[in-house]
Design a protein around this motif. Structure first.
Motif, PDB file in Angstrom:
ATOM      1  N   GLY A   8       0.799  -1.227   0.000  1.00 35.41           N
ATOM      2  CA  GLY A   8       0.000   0.000   0.000  1.00 35.41           C
ATOM      3  C   GLY A   8       0.830   1.274   0.000  1.00 35.41           C
ATOM      4  N   VAL A   9       2.139   1.154  -0.199  1.00 33.93           N
ATOM      5  CA  VAL A   9       3.009   2.332  -0.246  1.00 33.93           C
ATOM      6  C   VAL A   9       2.937   2.923  -1.645  1.00 33.93           C
ATOM      7  N   ARG A  10       2.926   4.245  -1.718  1.00 39.11           N
ATOM      8  CA  ARG A  10       2.798   4.943  -2.993  1.00 39.11           C
ATOM      9  C   ARG A  10       4.122   4.972  -3.763  1.00 39.11           C
ATOM     10  N   SER A  11       3.998   4.957  -5.082  1.00 36.96           N
ATOM     11  CA  SER A  11       5.133   5.164  -5.984  1.00 36.96           C
ATOM     12  C   SER A  11       5.060   6.596  -6.481  1.00 36.96           C
ATOM     13  N   ALA A  12       6.157   7.330  -6.355  1.00 40.25           N
ATOM     14  CA  ALA A  12       6.193   8.731  -6.785  1.00 40.25           C
ATOM     15  C   ALA A  12       7.567   9.040  -7.380  1.00 40.25           C
ATOM     16  N   PRO A  13       7.868   8.464  -8.550  1.00 42.25           N
ATOM     17  CA  PRO A  13       9.198   8.673  -9.116  1.00 42.25           C
ATOM     18  C   PRO A  13       9.478  10.140  -9.399  1.00 42.25           C
TER      19      PRO A  13
END
Length: 147
Positions: free
Chosen positions: A65-70
């Protein structure tokens, strides 16, 4: 320890601020910290980490449930590559968009409106080369590759 304390303080204060990390010299323990709930979003560089490794990383983050924010340090190509992860990752958070232009690259298929990016359906990342610009550069002396 700092993130554990920060998480506790945010909860005590009733704040919903997210903790993001991974930009630059990321800790080798970053993914473990994310898995343990200490990080809300991982921001590995899209170009340095790579698109295909980001698919693997993002799917791992999706499981917790951790967000990806490249991010991409304002590198022009990063604008166009990171958004294509959004369709593959459930917890993709955002596209870092640093408006830029490069002579000879037609990015008009990308539209940014009201805080959202519309991605083209063209092959690759949807960028087109402007042959006119490249032909002018070649006529003016071209390029040289030095190894």
């Amino acid at each position: 320890v700092l993130y554990r304390d920060l998480k506790a303080w945010l909860a005590k204060e009733g704040l919903t601020t997210l903790i993001a990390d991974g930009e630059g010299q990321a800790s080798p323990s970053l993914m473990a910290m994310a898995r343990d709930g200490l990080i809300d979003a991982v921001q590995y560089d899209i170009l340095g980490h790579g698109f295909t490794p980001w698919l693997v990383t993002g799917r791992t983050l999706d499981e917790t449930g951790v967000r990806s924010a490249p991010h991409h340090y304002g590198g022009h190509l990063g604008n166009y590559t990171s958004g294509h992860l959004a369709g593959a990752l459930r917890h993709f958070a955002m596209v870092e968009w640093d408006e830029a232009a490069t002579a000879g690259i037609d990015a008009s298929a990308y539209v940014v409106r009201d805080g959202q990016v519309t991605l083209p359906e063209a092959p690759g990342v949807g960028l087109a080369l402007d042959d006119r610009v490249f032909k002018q550069a070649i006529a003016a002396g071209g390029w040289e590759l030095r190894l």
